[in-house]
Design an enzyme around this catalytic site. Sequence first.
Site, short mmCIF file in Angstrom:
data_model
loop_
_atom_site.label_atom_id
_atom_site.label_comp_id
_atom_site.label_asym_id
_atom_site.label_seq_id
_atom_site.Cartn_x
_atom_site.Cartn_y
_atom_site.Cartn_z
N ASP A 201 0.86 -1.17 0.00
CA ASP A 201 0.00 0.00 0.00
C ASP A 201 0.91 1.23 0.00
O ASP A 201 1.70 1.43 0.94
CB ASP A 201 -0.92 -0.02 1.23
CG ASP A 201 -1.97 1.08 1.18
OD1 ASP A 201 -1.68 2.16 0.62
OD2 ASP A 201 -3.08 0.86 1.70
N LYS A 227 -3.69 12.00 -1.41
CA LYS A 227 -2.67 12.41 -0.43
C LYS A 227 -1.56 13.15 -1.17
O LYS A 227 -1.81 14.22 -1.71
CB LYS A 227 -2.21 11.19 0.34
CG LYS A 227 -3.35 10.63 1.22
CD LYS A 227 -3.04 9.35 1.93
CE LYS A 227 -4.25 8.93 2.76
NZ LYS A 227 -4.15 7.55 3.24
N ARG A 375 0.54 14.47 14.02
CA ARG A 375 1.27 14.11 12.80
C ARG A 375 1.33 15.31 11.86
O ARG A 375 0.34 16.01 11.67
CB ARG A 375 0.54 12.96 12.12
CG ARG A 375 1.21 12.44 10.89
CD ARG A 375 0.39 11.35 10.24
NE ARG A 375 -0.73 11.93 9.49
CZ ARG A 375 -1.56 11.21 8.73
NH1 ARG A 375 -1.41 9.90 8.64
NH2 ARG A 375 -2.53 11.79 8.06
#
Length: 416
Positions: A201, A227, A375
């Site tokens: 992935d 993303k 994050r």
Amino acid sequence: MNAPASRWTRADIARLDHEDRLAHLRARFLVPEGVVYLDGNSLGCLPAGVEERIQRLMREEWGNDLIKSWNIHDWIDLPRRVGAKIARLIGAEDNEVVAADSTSVNLYKLLAAALKMRPDRRVILTEADNFPTDNYMMQGLSALVGGVEVRAIARDAITDAIDENVAVVSLTHVNYRTGQIYDMAGVTDAAHRAGALTIWDLSHSAGAVPVYLNEAAADFAVGCGYKFLNGGPGAPAYVFVASRHFDEAISPLWGWLGHAKPFDFSGDYAPGDGIDRFQCGTPALLSLVALDAALDAFDGVEIPALYGKAQRLGDLFLDLVDSELGNSDLEIACPRKADERGSQVSFTHPNAFEIVQALIDRDMIGDYRAPDIARFGLTPIYLRYSDIGRGVELLKDVMDQEAWRDPRYQTRGKVT
Ligand SMILES: *Cc1c(COP(=O)(O)O)cnc(C)c1O
């Protein structure tokens, strides 16, 4: 002991931007003014060419040419053309990748294909800390098929656990919480020596971290379009199948657009050639066109150069946290060594959620990942070193003033 004196001044950081040979790439994106956007690994910024491309789609193609567009604007082959653009970013051949569906659905297709290719083996091996949807798809398939065991174990134990019962090792190249990178070639080699297949992935790699699928002899891969590929909210995902598996790998979802001849409207399924059979139903054209246009932002860009910048952005972030926030109780949760880290930094703190909320309120966008991770994605194609400098100033402010204690920052939305 006091925190060490800062090694970086604002002027030093400004110089890094001045000397950055990739700085011009930022102009290919609409990055909101005044925002330190460190969440490109959840939703990438809008590439500059997308809006106009979507308007053309609206006015000329959908608006005027309507159904004819499938042929005259070649909508029908767009999943393959987009796949080819992605292939170049992940070390695959153009005919080995197709854009389709979501990452979750594509992973399901590949897991089922891999299990069918290894009928004597009934174990799917993965990391317990994998992104949840990946492991849910494995669990769901196992519940449907019966006799299939999902073995989800600690990261460090993976290579030793690949035995003759394992059909497929399914892992995420860059961990979404810690940013740790797997040695794709090494794990793939261990899997092959034991007779197992691999699925990678690439959701947190493609577009920022070099991936060499064919060099690593990877069997299968999936990944997200929204993303680091900046394809927009809910952008289509992609599937990679190594060409040596084209004949044997069969998708479990026998949709008509994966058929050899969809417009024969024949009563029985016959799988399309190669990667085509991993399409299923009609693609979401608006989203696919946006992803197609978004990928043009990578024209002429070398991924290793982008990753070099991502590593330097990360090193700067961690250096600044060491020097400015050494006395805070933020713990670094990502590897210190740049080449073990993807394109992000992350920290643990018991109040990580509130800290991230306080930062968002100050226009520094990162995200919280349960249970205790803050994050920060470092998208090298549009971030500046000064964004990192500014970001750590804001973080220091929130930590020094304990601004995160404000009750406003405790309210949780549906999406964190
Ligand atoms: C973001 C991400 C996903 C998301 O899957 P969707 O089907 O697009 O919702 C899946 N796997 C990994 C590893 C991810 O990082």
